[in-house]
Scaffold this motif. Structure first.
Motif, PDB file in Angstrom:
ATOM      1  N   SER A   1     -27.434 -17.590 -95.499  1.00 14.18           N
ATOM      2  CA  SER A   1     -26.594 -17.979 -94.368  1.00 14.18           C
ATOM      3  C   SER A   1     -25.244 -17.275 -94.390  1.00 14.18           C
ATOM      4  CB  SER A   1     -26.394 -19.502 -94.347  1.00 14.18           C
ATOM      5  OG  SER A   1     -25.767 -19.949 -95.532  1.00 14.18           O
ATOM      6  N   GLY A   2     -25.031 -16.360 -95.322  1.00  7.41           N
ATOM      7  CA  GLY A   2     -23.856 -15.494 -95.290  1.00  7.41           C
ATOM      8  C   GLY A   2     -22.789 -15.890 -96.282  1.00  7.41           C
TER       9      GLY A   2
ATOM     10  N   GLY B   1     -29.698  -7.723 -90.980  1.00 11.44           N
ATOM     11  CA  GLY B   1     -28.684  -7.402 -89.988  1.00 11.44           C
ATOM     12  C   GLY B   1     -27.456  -6.786 -90.621  1.00 11.44           C
ATOM     13  N   ARG B   2     -26.487  -6.527 -89.761  1.00 16.57           N
ATOM     14  CA  ARG B   2     -25.214  -5.977 -90.208  1.00 16.57           C
ATOM     15  C   ARG B   2     -24.207  -7.114 -90.383  1.00 16.57           C
ATOM     16  NH1 ARG B   2     -25.560  -0.600 -89.877  1.00 16.57           N
ATOM     17  NH2 ARG B   2     -27.176   0.259 -88.540  1.00 16.57           N
ATOM     18  N   GLY B   3     -23.137  -6.805 -91.113  1.00 20.51           N
ATOM     19  CA  GLY B   3     -22.133  -7.822 -91.377  1.00 20.51           C
ATOM     20  C   GLY B   3     -21.182  -7.974 -90.218  1.00 20.51           C
ATOM     21  N   LEU B   4     -20.589  -9.180 -90.124  1.00 18.64           N
ATOM     22  CA  LEU B   4     -19.557  -9.452 -89.131  1.00 18.64           C
ATOM     23  C   LEU B   4     -18.552 -10.398 -89.780  1.00 18.64           C
ATOM     24  CD1 LEU B   4     -18.603  -8.987 -86.219  1.00 18.64           C
ATOM     25  CD2 LEU B   4     -19.860 -11.036 -85.557  1.00 18.64           C
TER      26      LEU B   4
ATOM     27  N   GLY C   1     -20.687  -9.750 -95.641  1.00 19.82           N
ATOM     28  CA  GLY C   1     -21.259  -8.411 -95.689  1.00 19.82           C
ATOM     29  C   GLY C   1     -22.699  -8.407 -95.216  1.00 19.82           C
ATOM     30  N   GLY C   2     -23.130  -7.290 -94.616  1.00 22.20           N
ATOM     31  CA  GLY C   2     -24.503  -7.159 -94.135  1.00 22.20           C
ATOM     32  C   GLY C   2     -25.321  -6.255 -95.030  1.00 22.20           C
ATOM     33  N   THR C   3     -26.578  -6.625 -95.285  1.00 17.86           N
ATOM     34  CA  THR C   3     -27.446  -5.834 -96.159  1.00 17.86           C
ATOM     35  C   THR C   3     -27.635  -4.420 -95.627  1.00 17.86           C
ATOM     36  OG1 THR C   3     -28.601  -7.808 -96.939  1.00 17.86           O
ATOM     37  CG2 THR C   3     -29.766  -5.711 -97.151  1.00 17.86           C
ATOM     38  N   ILE C   4     -27.781  -4.281 -94.324  1.00 15.51           N
ATOM     39  CA  ILE C   4     -28.007  -2.957 -93.740  1.00 15.51           C
ATOM     40  C   ILE C   4     -26.800  -2.051 -93.969  1.00 15.51           C
ATOM     41  CG2 ILE C   4     -28.332  -1.715 -91.560  1.00 15.51           C
ATOM     42  CD1 ILE C   4     -30.862  -3.056 -92.712  1.00 15.51           C
ATOM     43  N   ASP C   5     -25.596  -2.577 -93.815  1.00 15.89           N
ATOM     44  CA  ASP C   5     -24.398  -1.772 -94.078  1.00 15.89           C
ATOM     45  C   ASP C   5     -24.378  -1.287 -95.521  1.00 15.89           C
ATOM     46  OD1 ASP C   5     -23.252  -2.217 -91.478  1.00 15.89           O
ATOM     47  OD2 ASP C   5     -22.760  -4.237 -92.128  1.00 15.89           O
TER      48      ASP C   5
END
Length: 448
Positions: free
Chosen positions: A87-88, A114-117, A121-125
């Protein structure tokens, strides 16, 4: 819906009424088609925020979100397909080593991330900091890699759970993000559309999480488990601590380095604990082992033997990345400025504000304030202390990786403002606090 208008549904929910399956389907269909305007959906979101939704409403909303776009067909993959979701949080470098470990033990891990916002942090980034790594695989290429290596990680396509994108954008600007039914339907809508048989959830609680309270995190976990089970997905959730950063590294390339450390048998103990706990569950739910202790032994052996690290290298190579960074981290993006941060006084680390650390990294450029922001893959920070540690004045407690000296000095002050050093010792945070499943309800997790 003859002779009705959407304002009547808003009034119904505003008065704490229950929305029927037909009502919710009408709403989500209208949201996607544009026949129901954003201002009316915004009003409905606010009504849900204050009046809530019951389990059936939430489950049906999730179903509508999950079927509002493409539903991924994983039938060509062999074995029990497992998905993991967090959940981030901050320094949450779990997915990357987890997939390598689980896949090397025989699990099937088709991961869409997905990407982070914001400060999460996002795994894809993180993966895009690896030279050449391709996160935009075709479905055919993705399936081939998973069938061959047991795991792959690709970016979510724009056509999965399209209603969620519209809902989240409106939740963001109407201050309705932190609503359990809306969070649960958002997360589980994407998970159901991703096609896995087993869903293992890591629900964070604490200063760096959506849910700042433990009770609220448990409620969210129970809601998501119920949704998954109602939709014929084996679903298990763990509630884990995000009052301080999970790992030590915060920043995209820096977190890749830490993932490699885990796979080489090192890395932060709390991060490893969460990875192994989730891996235990994946191996048991996949039918590979029956007992948690056998799963733990298998995972630790995969790390000790080097098989997990080799599987990671194989996945990187299969996704067109260069695995040279595993032994030569300097080939990853490098920040121009490195600044050590020292403890201003002696004592005990009594708290580290995860949200504050995440925001400090975001201000350096490691995260996004908006979805349109570009990120700097090289910048971030690495902590050298955890809650409960003893420090001496002048002891190094972190390193800042920045673009400029000014950025580094600003981040230094932010770090010093988030790490509290006191005179009395405190106990470290308990990493895993609860397990939630349909069979077990809520149980306290005890380490073996």
């Amino acid at each position: 819906m003859v002779n009705r208008n959407f304002a009547e549904l808003i009034q119904q929910k505003k008065s704490a009424g229950e929305l029927s399956e037909e009502d919710i389907s009408w709403w989500i269909d209208g949201l996607v088609s544009g026949s129901i305007p954003d201002y009316q959906t915004s009003a409905m979101l606010m009504a849900i925020y204050f009046k809530g939704m019951n389990a059936h409403e939430t489950s049906w909303l999730t179903h509508c979100v999950s079927t509002s776009g493409d539903v991924i067909d994983l039938s060509s993959l062999k074995g029990v397909k497992c998905d993991k979701h967090s959940s981030g949080g901050v320094a949450d470098t779990v997915s990357i080593p987890l997939i390598a470990i689980a896949a090397s033990c025989g699990a099937v891990m088709p991961k869409m991330s997905g990407r982070g916002l914001g400060h999460s942090g996002g795994t894809i980034d993180k993966l895009e900091s690896i030279p050449g790594f391709d996160v935009n695989l075709t479905p055919l290429a993705f399936m081939e890699i998973v069938n061959r290596l047991g795991g792959a990680i690709m970016a979510q396509t724009g056509d999965v759970a399209v209603a969620d994108k519209k809902l989240y954008a409106l939740r963001d600007v109407t201050a309705t993000v932190d609503s359990v039914p809306l969070i649960a339907s958002s997360i589980m809508g994407k998970k159901l559309a991703s096609g896995a048989d087993v869903i293992v959830l890591d629900v964070k609680w604490g200063s760096g999480a959506f849910m700042t309270g433990k009770a609220e995190a448990i409620e969210l976990a129970k809601t998501m488990v119920g949704i998954g089970e109602d939709n014929d997905k084996t679903t298990v959730a763990y509630v884990t601590d995000m009052n301080e950063p999970l790992g030590n590294a915060v920043g995209n390339a820096l977190e890749i380095v830490e993932a490699v450390q885990i796979l080489k048998g090192g890395g932060p103990a709390k991060l490893l604990d969460v990875i192994l706990t989730l891996c235990d569950e994946i191996l048991m739910q996949s039918g590979i082992v029956q007992k948690r202790e056998d799963a733990r032994t298998m995972a630790l052996n995969a790390i000790a033997s080097g098989n997990a690290l080799q599987r990671f290298a194989d996945i990187v190579r299969a996704q067109r990345g260069d695995p040279a960074f595993i032994d030569r981290p300097e080939v990853l993006p490098q920040a121009a400025v490195r600044l050590p941060v020292y403890a201003p006084r002696s004592g005990f680390v009594t708290s580290i504000d995860a949200r504050g650390i995440g925001l400090a990294a975001m201000h350096l450029g490691a995260g996004r304030r908006t979805k349109e922001d570009a990120i700097d893959l090289a910048v971030g920070l690495v902590l050298d202390v955890k809650t409960g540690d003893t420090v001496s004045a002048g002891h190094q407690i972190a390193t800042v990786y920045a673009r400029t000296d000014d950025d580094a000095r600003t981040c230094e002050q932010e770090i010093l403002g988030t790490i509290v050093v006191g005179e009395a010792s405190v106990a470290p945070w308990q990493t895993v606090v609860a397990k939630i499943s349909r069979a077990d309800g809520v149980v306290t997790y005890e380490h073996s």
